[in-house]
Design an enzyme around this catalytic site. Structure first.
Site, PDB file in Angstrom:
ATOM      1  N   ASP A 162      27.215 -12.293 -30.099  1.00  0.00           N
ATOM      2  CA  ASP A 162      28.358 -12.183 -29.184  1.00  0.00           C
ATOM      3  C   ASP A 162      29.419 -13.212 -29.601  1.00  0.00           C
ATOM      4  OD1 ASP A 162      27.454 -14.630 -28.314  1.00  0.00           O
ATOM      5  OD2 ASP A 162      27.229 -14.058 -26.205  1.00  0.00           O
ATOM      6  N   TYR A 170      25.842  -5.435 -30.252  1.00  0.00           N
ATOM      7  CA  TYR A 170      25.441  -6.672 -29.586  1.00  0.00           C
ATOM      8  C   TYR A 170      24.421  -6.398 -28.465  1.00  0.00           C
ATOM      9  CZ  TYR A 170      25.122 -10.126 -26.081  1.00  0.00           C
ATOM     10  OH  TYR A 170      24.565 -10.967 -25.167  1.00  0.00           O
ATOM     11  N   GLU A 178      23.101  -7.817 -19.472  1.00  0.00           N
ATOM     12  CA  GLU A 178      23.874  -7.782 -20.715  1.00  0.00           C
ATOM     13  C   GLU A 178      25.159  -6.960 -20.561  1.00  0.00           C
ATOM     14  OE1 GLU A 178      23.560  -9.812 -22.999  1.00  0.00           O
ATOM     15  OE2 GLU A 178      21.586 -10.585 -22.535  1.00  0.00           O
TER      16      GLU A 178
HETATM   17  N1  ADE Z   1      25.560 -14.021 -22.543  1.00  0.00           N
HETATM   18  C1  ADE Z   1      25.169 -12.779 -22.873  1.00  0.00           C
HETATM   19  N2  ADE Z   1      23.856 -12.621 -22.653  1.00  0.00           N
HETATM   20  C2  ADE Z   1      23.406 -13.790 -22.170  1.00  0.00           C
HETATM   21  C3  ADE Z   1      22.160 -14.247 -21.741  1.00  0.00           C
HETATM   22  N3  ADE Z   1      21.104 -13.442 -21.778  1.00  0.00           N
HETATM   23  N4  ADE Z   1      22.067 -15.511 -21.310  1.00  0.00           N
HETATM   24  C4  ADE Z   1      23.154 -16.297 -21.285  1.00  0.00           C
HETATM   25  N5  ADE Z   1      24.358 -15.929 -21.668  1.00  0.00           N
HETATM   26  C5  ADE Z   1      24.493 -14.686 -22.097  1.00  0.00           C
END
Ligand code: ADE
Length: 365
Positions: free
Chosen positions: A135, A117, A34
């Site tokens: 997000d 987030y 993340e």
């Molecule tokens: N963007 C942010 N976190 C994500 C996740 N876990 N899987 C795919 N896209 C992402």
């Protein structure tokens, strides 16, 4: 409500991408993914993530690493504050939480670099907490589903909290992100394949292309220009200086530069160990452009040859601080990869290597 959730989850179950952070899930692996995925595309993150996990497989490995090594592993991903925050977060997890990441989103938010987030994503994906994770992709999906032109962040969070599946919150949040990344894309949304099209108010109203309303292009973006002094000695070494420990690209290394066209100097962490009369300006290299979030920078590198007799630092030195004045180091141009250089500086390094290859210069190989 049940139906939109199950339609989205069924689509996710059938089409979810095989991503490295979706296997062998641990809170650490989720947190690292993340952090890396903030402002960065999935395809870009994958190789960095895999290398990172080999180098720093758990909280202990990361907490015990040198910050310089952490930044080197991050090099190329940009937004380096994330690397420093992740490193500090590992130390806090080790010291305050005995090596176990807390599951509560409010507690997660107290960690360095963990905002609303990231706390929501980690709490839901790693710990199954029924909280939203909004997000950029999810914002767009929600703005379209609800046909909102300029939704306030609070409104989106409330809507996302209402929508999140209480039984599979992590999968639900990832499904929303994935829908935004692969189907409900900014410019050419694939409404025909969208699993939740029948609930989409913007689709009904014919406003998908205008939701959410775009901000004015380039608004609030500052342009800055730097004159870059690429000092190069007879052996093909160039002078790097370390940026201050706080602010943009904190603690990284760069070729000395001064802001031109107004404003103060930046980045020169130490007085150059040279007399101005020793410097021999040679020629300009091509301009390097780089876009930061609120800044467009242009770097104008000028080669300055430095005769060996003017060197006073006792080189050779390959690592920061070794036999070089504090905050600066002479580095052979072929060793620049070993240093934490921002992307624009890596480009300047590549230009230097090319220039040396085309210019008769002792030791340039
Ligand atoms: N963007 C942010 N976190 C994500 C996740 N876990 N899987 C795919 N896209 C992402």
């Amino acid at each position: 409500m049940k139906t939109i959730r199950s339609a989205l989850l069924a689509h996710f179950d059938a089409s979810r991408r095989a991503l490295p952070w979706r296997v062998g899930r641990t809170p650490y692996r989720v947190m690292v993914s993340e952090f890396m995925l903030q402002q960065t595309r999935v395809e870009t993150v994958i190789p960095y993530y895999e290398r990172w996990m080999r180098r720093f497989p758990d909280w202990d490995a990361l907490a015990g690493a040198e910050l310089d090594d952490v930044i080197l592993e991050w090099k190329g991903l940009g937004y380096y504050a994330r690397a420093r925050n992740l490193h500090r977060t590992a130390q806090v997890v080790r010291e305050r939480y005995g090596g176990r990441l807390p599951a509560d989103p409010d507690e997660l938010r107290t960690l360095p670099g963990v905002g609303e987030y990231t706390a929501g994503a980690v709490a839901s994906i790693a710990f199954g907490r029924a909280v939203p994770a909004v997000d950029g992709n999810v914002k767009r999906v929600l703005a379209r589903l609800l046909d909102l032109e300029r939704p306030a962040p609070g409104r989106l969070r409330r809507e996302a909290a209402r929508l999140v599946d209480p039984e599979r919150p992590g999968d639900f949040n990832e499904a929303m992100m994935e829908l935004g990344a692969t189907v409900c894309t900014p410019r050419s949304p694939g409404c025909a394949e969208c699993p939740v099209a029948r609930w989409c108010r913007a689709r009904k109203a014919g406003t998908v292309g205008e939701r959410p309303a775009r901000r004015g292009r380039g608004r609030g973006v500052r342009r800055v220009e730097y004159a870059v002094a690429v000092l190069v000695d007879e052996a093909g070494r160039t002078l790097l200086v370390r940026r201050p420990p706080k602010g943009l690209l904190a603690g990284m290394w760069e070729v000395p530069a001064v802001r031109v066209g107004g404003g103060g100097g930046v980045g020169v962490g130490a007085a150059l160990p040279l007399a101005a009369s020793d410097l021999r300006p040679a020629e300009s290299l091509p301009v390097v452009h780089h876009a930061f979030t609120h800044l467009r920078a242009a770097y104008r590198p000028v080669i300055i040859r430095v005769p060996p007799s003017t060197r006073r630092d006792g080189c050779p030195s390959r690592r920061p601080g070794a036999a070089a004045p504090r905050g600066s180091a002479w580095v052979h141009h072929t060793d620049l990869d070993d240093w934490a250089l921002p992307v624009a500086q890596q480009k300047i390094g590549a230009l230097l290597t090319r220039w040396l290859a085309c210019t008769p210069h002792p030791g340039s190989g």
